[in-house]
Design a protein around this motif. Structure first.
Motif, mmCIF file in Angstrom:
data_model
loop_
_atom_site.group_PDB
_atom_site.id
_atom_site.type_symbol
_atom_site.label_atom_id
_atom_site.label_comp_id
_atom_site.label_asym_id
_atom_site.label_seq_id
_atom_site.Cartn_x
_atom_site.Cartn_y
_atom_site.Cartn_z
ATOM 1 N N ILE A 125 -2.852 23.443 -2.734
ATOM 2 C CA ILE A 125 -3.865 22.432 -2.432
ATOM 3 C C ILE A 125 -3.367 21.569 -1.269
ATOM 4 C CG2 ILE A 125 -5.202 20.455 -3.256
ATOM 5 C CD1 ILE A 125 -5.034 21.571 -6.062
ATOM 6 N N GLN A 126 -2.279 20.868 -1.480
ATOM 7 C CA GLN A 126 -1.722 19.999 -0.438
ATOM 8 C C GLN A 126 -0.751 20.727 0.481
ATOM 9 O OE1 GLN A 126 -2.724 17.037 0.229
ATOM 10 N NE2 GLN A 126 -3.891 16.496 -1.600
ATOM 11 N N GLY A 127 -0.125 21.794 -0.023
ATOM 12 C CA GLY A 127 0.822 22.528 0.800
ATOM 13 C C GLY A 127 1.957 21.642 1.277
ATOM 14 N N GLU A 128 2.247 21.716 2.572
ATOM 15 C CA GLU A 128 3.348 20.937 3.126
ATOM 16 C C GLU A 128 3.046 19.447 3.159
ATOM 17 O OE1 GLU A 128 6.348 21.086 7.025
ATOM 18 O OE2 GLU A 128 4.479 22.258 7.018
ATOM 19 N N ALA A 129 1.763 19.075 3.113
ATOM 20 C CA ALA A 129 1.381 17.679 3.312
ATOM 21 C C ALA A 129 1.954 16.747 2.266
ATOM 22 C CB ALA A 129 -0.142 17.559 3.333
ATOM 23 N N LEU A 130 2.040 17.214 1.004
ATOM 24 C CA LEU A 130 2.513 16.344 -0.071
ATOM 25 C C LEU A 130 3.258 17.145 -1.132
ATOM 26 C CD1 LEU A 130 -0.488 13.940 -0.823
ATOM 27 C CD2 LEU A 130 1.716 13.297 0.160
ATOM 28 N N PRO A 131 4.370 16.622 -1.633
ATOM 29 C CA PRO A 131 5.077 17.260 -2.743
ATOM 30 C C PRO A 131 4.489 16.827 -4.089
ATOM 31 C CG PRO A 131 6.389 15.446 -1.893
ATOM 32 C CD PRO A 131 5.149 15.519 -1.037
ATOM 33 N N THR A 132 3.385 17.462 -4.494
ATOM 34 C CA THR A 132 2.792 17.119 -5.784
ATOM 35 C C THR A 132 3.681 17.573 -6.939
ATOM 36 O OG1 THR A 132 1.495 19.168 -6.009
ATOM 37 C CG2 THR A 132 0.487 17.337 -4.800
ATOM 38 N N GLN A 133 4.609 18.462 -6.680
ATOM 39 C CA GLN A 133 5.695 18.832 -7.586
ATOM 40 C C GLN A 133 6.967 18.764 -6.757
ATOM 41 O OE1 GLN A 133 6.789 21.955 -6.288
ATOM 42 N NE2 GLN A 133 4.981 21.806 -4.958
ATOM 43 N N VAL A 134 8.093 18.445 -7.403
ATOM 44 C CA VAL A 134 9.266 18.108 -6.602
ATOM 45 C C VAL A 134 10.537 18.338 -7.394
ATOM 46 C CG1 VAL A 134 9.446 15.680 -7.328
ATOM 47 C CG2 VAL A 134 10.107 16.311 -4.995
ATOM 48 N N ALA A 135 11.619 18.559 -6.676
ATOM 49 C CA ALA A 135 12.965 18.502 -7.254
ATOM 50 C C ALA A 135 13.840 17.742 -6.271
ATOM 51 C CB ALA A 135 13.522 19.897 -7.512
ATOM 52 N N MET A 136 14.829 17.041 -6.802
ATOM 53 C CA MET A 136 15.724 16.261 -5.955
ATOM 54 C C MET A 136 17.113 16.241 -6.566
ATOM 55 S SD MET A 136 14.282 12.430 -6.845
ATOM 56 C CE MET A 136 12.589 12.994 -6.632
ATOM 57 N N THR A 137 18.089 15.958 -5.754
ATOM 58 C CA THR A 137 19.444 15.836 -6.270
ATOM 59 C C THR A 137 19.526 14.578 -7.143
ATOM 60 O OG1 THR A 137 20.034 14.745 -4.184
ATOM 61 C CG2 THR A 137 20.555 17.090 -4.396
ATOM 62 N N SER A 138 20.297 14.686 -8.221
ATOM 63 C CA SER A 138 20.331 13.597 -9.194
ATOM 64 C C SER A 138 20.926 12.316 -8.634
ATOM 65 C CB SER A 138 21.114 14.033 -10.435
ATOM 66 O OG SER A 138 20.352 14.941 -11.208
ATOM 67 N N ASP A 139 21.725 12.418 -7.569
ATOM 68 C CA ASP A 139 22.317 11.201 -7.011
ATOM 69 C C ASP A 139 21.268 10.242 -6.474
ATOM 70 O OD1 ASP A 139 21.735 12.986 -4.956
ATOM 71 O OD2 ASP A 139 23.411 12.371 -3.708
ATOM 72 N N ILE A 140 20.091 10.758 -6.131
ATOM 73 C CA ILE A 140 19.007 9.890 -5.657
ATOM 74 C C ILE A 140 18.598 8.920 -6.764
ATOM 75 C CG2 ILE A 140 16.569 9.880 -4.998
ATOM 76 C CD1 ILE A 140 17.135 12.397 -3.350
ATOM 77 N N VAL A 141 18.430 9.439 -7.957
ATOM 78 C CA VAL A 141 18.049 8.597 -9.095
ATOM 79 C C VAL A 141 19.221 7.728 -9.549
ATOM 80 C CG1 VAL A 141 17.322 8.636 -11.513
ATOM 81 C CG2 VAL A 141 16.240 10.177 -9.858
ATOM 82 N N LEU A 142 20.414 8.297 -9.569
ATOM 83 C CA LEU A 142 21.576 7.537 -10.012
ATOM 84 C C LEU A 142 21.873 6.371 -9.074
ATOM 85 C CD1 LEU A 142 23.890 10.493 -11.072
ATOM 86 C CD2 LEU A 142 22.598 8.959 -12.578
ATOM 87 N N ALA A 143 21.608 6.558 -7.784
ATOM 88 C CA ALA A 143 21.883 5.507 -6.809
ATOM 89 C C ALA A 143 20.857 4.385 -6.873
ATOM 90 C CB ALA A 143 21.920 6.095 -5.401
#
Length: 232
Positions: A125-143
């Motif tokens: 639907i959004q393709g590259e325009a938006l990450p409607t689903q996502v994964a990130m490294t945990s340090d982002i949340v921990l920081a």
């Protein structure tokens, strides 16, 4: 600890969670856990518990029950604990369906290459325009202590993740990794009470204001916190 734990806030849709779980089982090849976050006042709570029973104790599907905090609040409530026990952390809606075999392994590999960063696939639907689903490294949340800005209820989470990844210079879109968004905006599902509540004009205006305030006042601070976060 798992390589990737994906939080799925869900309410009133145990059938959706089951369909997601079935798609997950067919396509997941990484060390990945699907954590369903369900409200303790959900009238369909027993249905969720039944679906968990049907999974026959598969450790890749977990159910956590807590107070209703809406999508953003639920992510922020669970994310710090999840991030402390998982190398990477992600989000799927209960209306996302992984289609590409090994999609989660490809997410993990991309995050390992980035070291710190954000990855997302093609939701058709959004393709590259938006990450409607996502994964990130945990340090982002921990920081930062958060997965989305406090006060953000439902909408604009994907805008947050896009802006954060771009500000970090560490975001990767995987166009050939399909995680389809079965959303009524694309006539892939029926509008229900949950969609109506989450997508009202009032909700959109309020969440946009939270996003824009965060982007103007807090984004740079988040980036600094992430870059300064100690890594073992």
């Amino acid at each position: 600890m798992p390589d990737l734990t994906i939080i799925v806030p869900t309410r009133g849709r145990p059938g959706n969670l089951w369909d997601l779980w079935c798609a997950f089982k067919e396509t997941s090849t990484g060390d990945t856990v699907l954590l369903a976050a369900v409200d303790d006042d959900d009238p369909f709570l027993l249905g969720y518990e039944q679906k968990l029973d049907w999974a026959d104790g598969d450790p890749r599907l977990q159910l956590q029950v807590g107070p209703r905090l809406r999508l953003g609040g639920t992510l922020n409530a669970f994310a710090p604990t999840v991030a402390a026990g998982s190398r990477h952390i992600g989000f799927l809606g209960d209306d996302h369906r992984p289609r590409t075999a090994g999609w989660d392994r490809l997410y993990i590999e991309a995050l390992e290459q980035l070291g710190t960063g954000v990855v997302y696939g093609n939701d058709l639907i959004q393709g590259e325009a938006l990450p409607t689903q996502v994964a990130m490294t945990s340090d982002i949340v921990l920081a930062t202590g958060y997965m989305v800005p406090p006060g953000l209820v439902h909408l604009y989470a994907d805008n947050v993740w896009l802006a954060l990844g771009q500000a970090l210079g560490a975001i990767r879109y995987l166009p050939d990794v399909i995680v389809e968004h079965m959303h009524p905006i694309a006539s892939k599902a029926l509008w229900d009470e949950g969609y109506a509540e989450a997508n009202s004009d009032e909700r959109s205006d309020a969440d946009r204001a939270v996003f824009e305030t965060w982007r103007a006042n807090d984004l740079d601070h988040w980036v600094q916190q992430i870059k300064e976060y100690p890594r073992g």
